[in-house]
Design an enzyme around this catalytic site. Structure first.
Site, PDB file in Angstrom:
ATOM      1  N   GLU A  51       0.823  -1.204   0.000  1.00  0.00           N
ATOM      2  CA  GLU A  51       0.000   0.000   0.000  1.00  0.00           C
ATOM      3  C   GLU A  51       0.862   1.261   0.000  1.00  0.00           C
ATOM      4  O   GLU A  51       0.615   2.214  -0.744  1.00  0.00           O
ATOM      5  CB  GLU A  51      -0.925   0.010   1.227  1.00  0.00           C
TER       6      GLU A  51
ATOM      7  N   ALA B 289       9.063 -49.269  -1.279  1.00  0.00           N
ATOM      8  CA  ALA B 289      10.296 -49.928  -1.707  1.00  0.00           C
ATOM      9  C   ALA B 289      10.036 -51.420  -1.832  1.00  0.00           C
ATOM     10  O   ALA B 289       9.063 -51.948  -1.273  1.00  0.00           O
ATOM     11  CB  ALA B 289      11.423 -49.672  -0.707  1.00  0.00           C
ATOM     12  N   ALA B 290      10.922 -52.084  -2.566  1.00  0.00           N
ATOM     13  CA  ALA B 290      10.851 -53.540  -2.662  1.00  0.00           C
ATOM     14  C   ALA B 290      11.391 -54.160  -1.378  1.00  0.00           C
ATOM     15  O   ALA B 290      11.929 -53.477  -0.507  1.00  0.00           O
ATOM     16  CB  ALA B 290      11.656 -54.020  -3.869  1.00  0.00           C
TER      17      ALA B 290
ATOM     18  N   TRP C  53      13.368 -47.138  -9.791  1.00  0.00           N
ATOM     19  CA  TRP C  53      12.361 -46.109  -9.563  1.00  0.00           C
ATOM     20  C   TRP C  53      10.986 -46.749  -9.554  1.00  0.00           C
ATOM     21  O   TRP C  53      10.700 -47.583 -10.416  1.00  0.00           O
ATOM     22  CB  TRP C  53      12.413 -45.042 -10.642  1.00  0.00           C
TER      23      TRP C  53
ATOM     24  N   THR D 114      16.923 -42.099   5.510  1.00  0.00           N
ATOM     25  CA  THR D 114      16.870 -41.910   4.064  1.00  0.00           C
ATOM     26  C   THR D 114      18.207 -41.452   3.521  1.00  0.00           C
ATOM     27  O   THR D 114      18.663 -41.914   2.467  1.00  0.00           O
ATOM     28  CB  THR D 114      15.777 -40.883   3.714  1.00  0.00           C
TER      29      THR D 114
ATOM     30  N   ARG E 257      15.571 -30.318  -9.669  1.00  0.00           N
ATOM     31  CA  ARG E 257      16.254 -30.393 -10.955  1.00  0.00           C
ATOM     32  C   ARG E 257      15.269 -30.456 -12.120  1.00  0.00           C
ATOM     33  O   ARG E 257      14.154 -30.965 -11.990  1.00  0.00           O
ATOM     34  CB  ARG E 257      17.170 -31.622 -10.999  1.00  0.00           C
TER      35      ARG E 257
ATOM     36  N   GLU F 115       9.920 -35.197   2.494  1.00  0.00           N
ATOM     37  CA  GLU F 115      10.129 -36.164   1.411  1.00  0.00           C
ATOM     38  C   GLU F 115      10.312 -37.591   1.921  1.00  0.00           C
ATOM     39  O   GLU F 115      10.101 -38.539   1.187  1.00  0.00           O
ATOM     40  CB  GLU F 115      11.356 -35.740   0.600  1.00  0.00           C
TER      41      GLU F 115
ATOM     42  N   GLY G 193      12.019 -40.533   5.086  1.00  0.00           N
ATOM     43  CA  GLY G 193      11.280 -41.705   4.650  1.00  0.00           C
ATOM     44  C   GLY G 193      10.027 -41.935   5.479  1.00  0.00           C
ATOM     45  O   GLY G 193       9.463 -41.018   6.092  1.00  0.00           O
TER      46      GLY G 193
ATOM     47  N   ALA H  85       5.629 -39.662  11.422  1.00  0.00           N
ATOM     48  CA  ALA H  85       5.658 -38.800  12.609  1.00  0.00           C
ATOM     49  C   ALA H  85       4.832 -37.540  12.381  1.00  0.00           C
ATOM     50  O   ALA H  85       4.104 -37.090  13.278  1.00  0.00           O
ATOM     51  CB  ALA H  85       7.099 -38.439  12.959  1.00  0.00           C
TER      52      ALA H  85
END
Length: 358
Positions: free
Chosen positions: A56, A166-167, A174, A200, A211, A271, A273, A279
């Site tokens: 303003e 994940a496996a 990926w 992680t 990226r 991000e 893990g 949490a």
């Protein structure tokens, strides 16, 4: 009195101006357009960051003395009512002789709110709520930070359709495809900080940059924040981030967020893990969920979330879906807690006249 379409156009322009301001820090991005009684724009302004003129005052500074008398100020946020590094904008508008103020969203700050009432007391015509939904979406992170004293929190994970991140052997690169991963990087760039746990960092060794598809760094980078008590090796990739990483050992999520807020962080991207994400969910401190689902099945016990404090079905954490996006073969689900009283999603009625009365 200006027609609604004139005021709406001015508010959209004010939102464009607000976007020129810095997206990080404790101050909101605000834009202002001043109209003369005929509805013509006579000045524009925006807030350029802490310690600079508010929007303003920036607009008023472009006018000759008395040029603002009887004019209308269209502002994206209710003019502030406090003295910090600069004086209260509400008083500056009063002193300039502004006859009318139209704003989009009420200021939720404990110390800065009340500008609308101050203007009304001085005889200024004040209306709030014009393009409120658009302004709330634009100011979402700042509104949450101002009202709750903590950053806006986004929790993200990528998983298979059966909820595995994940496996069985721990490998996860990926699960999702290139389009989904590019979307993650673009959203990282919109955050002030990106949080991961030490687990992680030790298992995946991420650099935590934002990226482009060709691997080059995007112009804006989130501050990497590693949470946990385990030591991170000096050679970890995160040390190669263009911003020095912060290492925080506090496992108390509210305290962690307060600490980040005090450092000027107002949008956090969690991000991973699963331990860290769980949490935040368990503490009820998630404002936005980004769930990337890949059309694949992994089985096993590598779940995207662990214990989130749901002992029975009656305690389930219900979400409201805001968007579903197709990203190549993957799907992005954007959601927020169904019981969230988010400032930027609620109706701005506390100190605002309905927009229909403009």
């Amino acid at each position: 009195m200006q027609q609604l379409h004139t005021l709406t156009s001015a508010m959209r322009r004010a939102l464009q101006l607000a976007a020129n301001g810095p997206a990080e820090g404790v101050n909101p991005r605000v834009g202002c357009v001043i109209l003369n009684p005929a509805g013509d724009t006579i000045a524009e302004g925006w807030h350029r960051g802490a310690g600079t003129c508010h929007a303003e005052v920036d607009a008023l500074a472009q006018l000759e003395p008395d040029a603002a008398r009887g004019a209308t100020a269209v502002v994206t946020l209710e003019p502030c009512n406090h003295t910090g590094r600069t004086g209260p904008c509400a008083q500056a508008l009063i002193d300039a002789g502004i006859g009318r103020v139209v704003y989009a969203v009420a200021d939720p700050g404990r110390h800065s709110a009340g500008g609308g009432d101050r203007l009304r007391t001085a005889g200024v015509d004040v209306t709030g709520g014009l393009l409120a939904d658009e302004a709330r979406a634009f100011l979402a992170d700042w509104l949450v930070a101002a009202r709750l004293g903590r950053p806006f929190v986004t929790v993200k994970w990528a998983s298979s359709l059966d909820g595995r991140a994940a496996a069985q052997d721990g490998s996860s690169r990926w699960i999702t495809g290139p389009a989904a991963r590019l979307d993650v990087h673009e959203r990282r760039a919109g955050a002030d900080a990106i949080l991961v746990g030490t687990g992680t960092v030790l298992s995946d060794d991420p650099v935590l940059t934002a990226r482009a598809s060709d691997g080059t760094l995007l112009a804006r980078q989130p501050r990497p924040v590693v949470v946990g008590r385990r030591p991170v090796p000096a050679g970890a990739a995160v040390h190669g981030h263009p911003l020095s990483p912060w290492f925080l050992s506090d496992h108390d999520v509210p305290a962690l967020l307060r600490s980040l807020h005090e450092r000027g962080i107002r949008r956090v991207f969690v991000e991973g893990g699963p331990t860290l994400a769980s949490a935040f969910v368990r503490a009820g401190l998630v404002d936005e969920y980004l769930v990337y689902l890949a059309p694949t099945l992994l089985g096993g016990d590598r779940l995207a979330l662990g214990d989130i404090g749901v002992p029975g079905i009656d305690a389930q954490r219900r979400l409201q879906v805001d968007d579903l996006l197709r990203l190549g073969d993957d799907i992005l689900l954007v959601a927020h807690p169904a019981d969230s009283p988010d400032t930027f999603r609620t109706t701005d009625t506390a100190r605002s006249a309905p927009a229909a009365q403009i």
